[in-house]
Design an enzyme around this catalytic site. Structure first.
Site, short mmCIF file in Angstrom:
data_model
loop_
_atom_site.label_atom_id
_atom_site.label_comp_id
_atom_site.label_asym_id
_atom_site.label_seq_id
_atom_site.Cartn_x
_atom_site.Cartn_y
_atom_site.Cartn_z
N ASN A 167 -38.00 8.93 14.98
CA ASN A 167 -38.63 7.60 14.99
C ASN A 167 -38.21 6.76 16.19
O ASN A 167 -38.43 5.56 16.21
CB ASN A 167 -38.38 6.86 13.67
N ARG A 191 -28.57 -1.87 15.10
CA ARG A 191 -27.91 -2.08 13.82
C ARG A 191 -27.44 -3.53 13.73
O ARG A 191 -26.93 -4.08 14.71
CB ARG A 191 -26.70 -1.14 13.65
N GLN A 248 -27.77 -3.84 4.04
CA GLN A 248 -29.18 -3.72 3.67
C GLN A 248 -29.30 -3.18 2.25
O GLN A 248 -28.63 -2.19 1.97
CB GLN A 248 -29.91 -2.81 4.67
N HIS A 281 -36.06 -3.87 7.57
CA HIS A 281 -35.85 -2.70 8.43
C HIS A 281 -37.05 -1.75 8.34
O HIS A 281 -37.11 -0.89 7.46
CB HIS A 281 -34.56 -1.98 7.99
P1 NDP Z 1 -29.82 8.16 21.34
O1 NDP Z 1 -28.68 8.95 20.85
O2 NDP Z 1 -30.91 8.82 22.09
O3 NDP Z 1 -29.30 6.97 22.26
C1 NDP Z 1 -28.14 6.28 22.00
C2 NDP Z 1 -27.62 5.77 23.33
O4 NDP Z 1 -26.56 4.85 23.06
C3 NDP Z 1 -27.06 6.86 24.21
O5 NDP Z 1 -27.63 6.72 25.50
C4 NDP Z 1 -25.57 6.55 24.22
O6 NDP Z 1 -24.98 6.74 25.46
C5 NDP Z 1 -25.57 5.07 24.03
N1 NDP Z 1 -24.29 4.53 23.60
C6 NDP Z 1 -23.45 4.99 22.65
N2 NDP Z 1 -22.37 4.19 22.58
C7 NDP Z 1 -22.54 3.24 23.52
C8 NDP Z 1 -21.75 2.15 23.92
N3 NDP Z 1 -20.57 1.90 23.38
N4 NDP Z 1 -22.23 1.36 24.91
C9 NDP Z 1 -23.43 1.63 25.48
N5 NDP Z 1 -24.21 2.66 25.14
C10 NDP Z 1 -23.76 3.45 24.18
O7 NDP Z 1 -30.40 7.41 20.06
P2 NDP Z 1 -31.74 6.61 19.86
O8 NDP Z 1 -32.06 5.91 21.13
O9 NDP Z 1 -32.77 7.46 19.24
O10 NDP Z 1 -31.27 5.56 18.76
C11 NDP Z 1 -30.26 4.59 19.05
C12 NDP Z 1 -29.89 3.82 17.81
O11 NDP Z 1 -30.99 3.06 17.37
C13 NDP Z 1 -29.52 4.69 16.60
O12 NDP Z 1 -28.18 5.10 16.63
C14 NDP Z 1 -29.79 3.75 15.46
O13 NDP Z 1 -28.65 2.96 15.20
C15 NDP Z 1 -30.91 2.86 15.99
N6 NDP Z 1 -32.19 3.21 15.35
C16 NDP Z 1 -32.85 2.24 14.65
C17 NDP Z 1 -34.02 2.53 13.99
C18 NDP Z 1 -34.78 1.47 13.27
O14 NDP Z 1 -35.61 1.80 12.41
N7 NDP Z 1 -34.57 0.19 13.55
C19 NDP Z 1 -34.58 3.89 13.99
C20 NDP Z 1 -33.88 4.80 14.86
C21 NDP Z 1 -32.71 4.47 15.47
P3 NDP Z 1 -24.50 8.10 26.05
O15 NDP Z 1 -25.39 9.15 25.47
O16 NDP Z 1 -24.71 7.86 27.49
O17 NDP Z 1 -23.10 8.23 25.63
#
Ligand code: NDP
Length: 398
Positions: free
Chosen positions: A146, A284, A313, A332
């Site tokens: 998603n 989140r 939630q 959400h």
């Molecule tokens: P990805 O794993 O593709 O992306 C997460 C990114 O966050 C990566 O690039 C990672 O960096 C980066 N990251 C992790 N820790 C840090 C930090 N401390 N500072 C900066 N960047 C950081 O996941 P998605 O993009 O698919 O999803 C991201 C988040 O969105 C999920 O974890 C979830 O919490 C939320 N989400 C919400 C939804 C909703 O319905 N509202 C649905 C889906 C997701 P790197 O890889 O470079 O370490």
């Protein structure tokens, strides 16, 4: 085997008899080439409600035909809830981030048979990952299912906040035509500086989708994107969150919640932002400090805040984000459009098929495996827990 599946409630008036669209567009692969979930079978029609109790993620026939037990409930919070009674002999727990069954250390201790926690969606922060590592409970999610749904929601929220859509829509609904009131907080996004905290699947897609609006794009991430992507989108990379937020008009938050990102946007961080900036948080709720956001909207430090994620939630009825000024919150929902539900229901079935047939689950889906962070978990999460305070979810009254 017993599977406990915690899902949100059915629609108030029962399951829909029909849906607006007869068919969903067919998507074969995600932008990076990763294939969509591909279970061996499927017992639902894409486009049906699957994430609520009666939808059962389309799993009942598959599990029961194979002789397993499926228990589905929405009663997940507070002492004596149904989920707590059922978890004691469950082998697998499935829960969605939209309506999470907070898998705390105590709940894991009450479930000696528990082997796997499946997140029907993305983001496994509702699981105490440190405890799962200690107990050797595998944690998996349906990576990418998603991400693009959320990116669409982000674009909608940026435009609706900056243009002040909510206020204008409200004026129409209440029979008015007060144009001056309707536009007194309404701007164009064109020319603004828009930055993402994290440029993972959602972050990069949101940037790509915003590019045609002729904005200046920025990002902060722990790892830098390939030069070709930076060039394609004319991106400015920032070494720190602070460096980015002091020049951005719009900040979108797209990192996972883990101890490193919990409370990242607190009073101090917001104090460093450009006055009159907008925050969109679909990552989140706990990444943003509840009171700091509400205070910043009241003083005008922030011009607007939108998102669909809260903590806990369901959000308690008196959660201050429900009533703070200039917000564009939704429950959400961004990752649980009917389109997304079909993908994550397929993903959960694929994971269960692998588990039951003792086949490897895709590496991209792994967060914790055999007592250690693995796959996506090793890349994006840190060991720890972000579940404290989740008991407050019991304060929500229907
Ligand atoms: P990805 O794993 O593709 O992306 C997460 C990114 O966050 C990566 O690039 C990672 O960096 C980066 N990251 C992790 N820790 C840090 C930090 N401390 N500072 C900066 N960047 C950081 O996941 P998605 O993009 O698919 O999803 C991201 C988040 O969105 C999920 O974890 C979830 O919490 C939320 N989400 C919400 C939804 C909703 O319905 N509202 C649905 C889906 C997701 P790197 O890889 O470079 O370490």
């Amino acid at each position: 085997m017993k599977v406990l599946c915690v899902l949100y409630d059915d629609p108030k008036n029962g399951m829909p008899k029909s849906y607006p669209l007869a068919n969903l567009p067919k998507i074969e692969v995600y932008p990076d080439g990763m294939t969509l979930p591909s279970p061996k079978g499927r017992d639902f029609s894409p486009g049906e409600l699957l994430g609520c109790v009666s939808g059962e993620l389309g799993l009942r026939k598959f599990l029961e035909d194979a002789g397993h037990t499926l228990v589905v409930t929405s009663d997940k919070d507070g002492t004596g809830c149904q989920a707590d009674k059922e978890i004691v002999d469950a082998d697998v727990v499935i829960s969605q981030p939209f309506f999470p069954y907070y898998l705390t250390k105590e709940r894991m201790q009450s479930a000696p048979n528990l082997k796997m926690a499946i997140t029907a969606g993305i983001g496994s922060d509702h699981v105490d990952l440190a405890a799962a590592i200690e107990r050797k409970i595998d944690v998996v999610e349906v990576t990418y299912c998603n991400s693009r749904s959320v990116a669409e929601h982000i674009v909608m929220m940026i435009l609706s906040l900056v243009r002040d859509y909510h206020n204008q829509h409200q004026i129409v609904n209440s029979g008015g035509w007060n144009i001056a009131d309707a536009v007194s907080r309404s701007y164009d996004v064109e020319g603004m500086h828009v930055g993402t905290v994290a440029a993972g699947r959602i972050g990069i897609d949101a940037l790509r989708k915003m590019k045609p609006f002729d904005v200046h794009l920025h990002y902060f991430d722990r790892h830098r994107l390939p030069a070709a992507v930076e060039e394609e989108l004319n991106l400015t990379f920032h070494e720190t969150v602070e460096s980015m937020i002091k020049i951005c008009d719009v900040v979108t938050i797209n990192c996972p919640l883990h101890p490193e990102t919990e409370d990242l946007f607190n009073h101090e961080m917001i104090g460093k932002m450009k006055t009159g900036a907008y925050i969109i948080n679909t990552a989140r709720g706990k990444i943003c400090n509840r009171e700091a956001i509400a205070d910043a909207l009241k003083t005008g430090k922030l011009a607007g805040y939108a998102g669909d994620v809260w903590f806990p939630q369901p959000a308690p009825n008196d959660h201050v984000w429900r009533t703070m000024p200039n917000h564009g919150m939704t429950p959400h929902t961004s990752g649980t459009s009917l389109s997304a539900q079909a993908r994550y229901a397929d993903g959960v079935r694929e994971i269960l098929e692998c588990f039951l047939e003792d086949r490897a689950i895709r590496d991209e889906y792994l967060i914790v495996k055999d007592g250690a962070l693995a796959g996506m978990g090793a890349h994006s999460y840190s060991e720890g827990s972000a579940t404290s305070g989740s008991e407050e979810a019991a304060n929500y009254k229907k």
